[in-house]
Design a protein around this motif. Sequence first.
Motif, short mmCIF file in Angstrom:
data_model
loop_
_atom_site.label_atom_id
_atom_site.label_comp_id
_atom_site.label_asym_id
_atom_site.label_seq_id
_atom_site.Cartn_x
_atom_site.Cartn_y
_atom_site.Cartn_z
N GLY A 170 0.78 -1.23 0.00
CA GLY A 170 0.00 0.00 0.00
C GLY A 170 0.81 1.27 0.00
N LYS A 171 2.04 1.22 0.49
CA LYS A 171 2.87 2.43 0.53
C LYS A 171 3.25 2.89 -0.88
CE LYS A 171 4.89 1.60 5.09
NZ LYS A 171 6.15 1.40 5.85
N ALA A 172 3.11 2.02 -1.86
CA ALA A 172 3.42 2.40 -3.24
C ALA A 172 2.50 3.53 -3.69
CB ALA A 172 3.28 1.20 -4.17
N PHE A 173 1.21 3.45 -3.29
CA PHE A 173 0.27 4.52 -3.65
C PHE A 173 0.70 5.85 -3.04
CE2 PHE A 173 -2.33 0.74 -4.29
CZ PHE A 173 -2.99 1.05 -5.47
N THR A 174 1.16 5.79 -1.79
CA THR A 174 1.60 7.01 -1.12
C THR A 174 2.80 7.62 -1.82
OG1 THR A 174 0.82 6.13 1.00
CG2 THR A 174 2.35 7.99 1.07
N GLN A 175 3.76 6.80 -2.18
CA GLN A 175 4.96 7.31 -2.84
C GLN A 175 4.64 7.92 -4.19
OE1 GLN A 175 8.53 5.06 -3.01
NE2 GLN A 175 8.44 4.36 -0.89
N TYR A 176 3.78 7.27 -4.95
CA TYR A 176 3.42 7.82 -6.26
C TYR A 176 2.59 9.08 -6.13
CZ TYR A 176 5.28 4.52 -9.65
OH TYR A 176 6.13 3.81 -10.47
N ALA A 177 1.68 9.11 -5.16
CA ALA A 177 0.89 10.32 -4.93
C ALA A 177 1.80 11.48 -4.55
CB ALA A 177 -0.15 10.07 -3.84
N TYR A 178 2.77 11.22 -3.68
CA TYR A 178 3.72 12.27 -3.29
C TYR A 178 4.48 12.78 -4.50
CZ TYR A 178 7.77 14.46 -1.08
OH TYR A 178 8.75 15.35 -0.73
N ARG A 179 4.88 11.89 -5.39
CA ARG A 179 5.63 12.27 -6.59
C ARG A 179 4.84 13.24 -7.45
NH1 ARG A 179 7.42 7.41 -10.42
NH2 ARG A 179 8.58 6.92 -8.52
N TYR A 180 3.55 12.95 -7.65
CA TYR A 180 2.77 13.80 -8.55
C TYR A 180 2.26 15.06 -7.86
CZ TYR A 180 3.26 10.15 -11.97
OH TYR A 180 3.80 9.25 -12.85
N PHE A 181 2.06 15.03 -6.55
CA PHE A 181 1.79 16.27 -5.84
C PHE A 181 3.01 17.20 -5.89
CE2 PHE A 181 -1.80 14.21 -3.44
CZ PHE A 181 -2.76 15.16 -3.79
N ALA A 182 4.20 16.60 -5.84
CA ALA A 182 5.43 17.39 -5.95
C ALA A 182 5.52 18.06 -7.32
CB ALA A 182 6.65 16.50 -5.71
N LEU A 183 5.10 17.36 -8.38
CA LEU A 183 5.09 17.96 -9.71
C LEU A 183 4.17 19.17 -9.76
CD1 LEU A 183 5.00 15.24 -12.52
CD2 LEU A 183 6.79 16.90 -12.02
N ILE A 184 2.99 19.04 -9.13
CA ILE A 184 2.05 20.16 -9.09
C ILE A 184 2.67 21.35 -8.35
CG2 ILE A 184 -0.18 20.94 -8.23
CD1 ILE A 184 -1.20 18.06 -8.61
N GLY A 185 3.32 21.08 -7.22
CA GLY A 185 3.95 22.15 -6.47
C GLY A 185 5.09 22.80 -7.23
N LEU A 186 5.91 21.99 -7.88
CA LEU A 186 7.02 22.52 -8.66
C LEU A 186 6.50 23.36 -9.82
CD1 LEU A 186 10.12 22.44 -8.95
CD2 LEU A 186 9.86 20.44 -10.42
N GLY A 187 5.44 22.88 -10.45
CA GLY A 187 4.85 23.66 -11.53
C GLY A 187 4.31 24.99 -11.06
N ALA A 188 3.72 25.02 -9.87
CA ALA A 188 3.20 26.28 -9.32
C ALA A 188 4.33 27.29 -9.09
CB ALA A 188 2.46 26.01 -8.02
N ILE A 189 5.47 26.79 -8.63
CA ILE A 189 6.62 27.67 -8.40
C ILE A 189 7.09 28.29 -9.72
CG2 ILE A 189 9.05 27.73 -7.72
CD1 ILE A 189 8.36 25.57 -5.64
N PHE A 190 7.21 27.47 -10.75
CA PHE A 190 7.67 27.99 -12.04
C PHE A 190 6.62 28.87 -12.71
CE2 PHE A 190 10.91 24.66 -11.74
CZ PHE A 190 12.02 25.38 -12.16
N SER A 191 5.35 28.56 -12.50
CA SER A 191 4.31 29.42 -13.05
C SER A 191 4.38 30.81 -12.44
CB SER A 191 2.93 28.80 -12.80
OG SER A 191 2.77 27.60 -13.52
N ALA A 192 4.58 30.86 -11.12
CA ALA A 192 4.71 32.16 -10.45
C ALA A 192 5.98 32.88 -10.89
CB ALA A 192 4.71 31.97 -8.94
N GLY A 193 7.06 32.11 -11.08
CA GLY A 193 8.32 32.71 -11.50
C GLY A 193 8.24 33.32 -12.88
#
Length: 322
Positions: free
Chosen positions: A73-96
């Motif tokens: 089950g931890k695989a779901f958590t790791q993958y979810a974290y990975r794609y939430f990180a993409l969203i956060g990184l994208g928000a930083i670059f969008s603001a930049g």
Amino acid sequence: MKRHIALDRFRGMAIILMVAGNALTDVPGTPRFMQHTPDIGLSFADTIAPLFVFAIALSYRSSFINLYQLIKGKAFTQYAYRYFALIGLGAIFSAGGALVDQYTAWGVLQSLGVAGLLTLLVISFPSSVRLAIGLLLLASYQILLDRFLLQEVLASPHGGIFGSLSWSAMLILSTVLVDCVKKGSRHTLIGIITTAALAALSAFIVPISKNRVSMSYVLLTIAVSGTWYAAIRALSVRFPRQHGYLACWGVNPLLFYVAHLFLVGLVQLPFALLHIDPRPLIPSYLCAAAIVLLLGLVARHLYFKRGSDEAQSAPPAAQAHA
């Protein structure tokens, strides 16, 4: 672990095209095929972002299943974290982007992040189930787009948060085509032809449009991406040891995507501060060439350094047979 050379080359091609395209965004004189279509229609530039979606699909299911067998089950958590990180990184670059007068509330990384999260919900399902879900999601989005969401979608790059539903359908359906690819050339050809036929049929109903992330656009670009990968895979079977330039870029695609955004912003900053708009053609082309050259040198260095490190860390028996 042995590198998947065809996947590295495919990723490398996608990132090089995106680096060159983004470096020349809004530069007058750029060839039309490297400019995004304002609304209805399709250019070569419009097919580049789907290459990244297909590249994710190529390893998504197999990587997830391998991880799930190890940590459940931890695989779901790791993958979810990975794609939430993409969203956060994208928000930083969008603001930049505001620093160079290119602020966007939604970017390609956010779209990929949402697509990855929604695909995570169905990635363990069989191909037939994913196919049905992907087509249902795509059709539902198209209905909502035509009836309620058109203005909101057109006002946002990559369709905004609503358009992410269609990018998600693209990723889910791409994983189905990847399953065909893994079954061999015959299944690959059938999958590509079927997807292209659905794209042609849907084009009679809805227009092809990247900005709308329309159904016909999604299906057509899946077929195009699958065709590119099939060609690269065939060449990689014929030339497995000639890793070359593309593979160097493809080992760390996210690193070079992030790095190129920083470099593109850096070279655009002086023009923005001096209020030079539009940017002049020759300096912009020279800057784009410099970015590609610099990142290419870094890619080759990291690629061969990684190969050297793996060779040194291999058991003596493995080194003897290398």
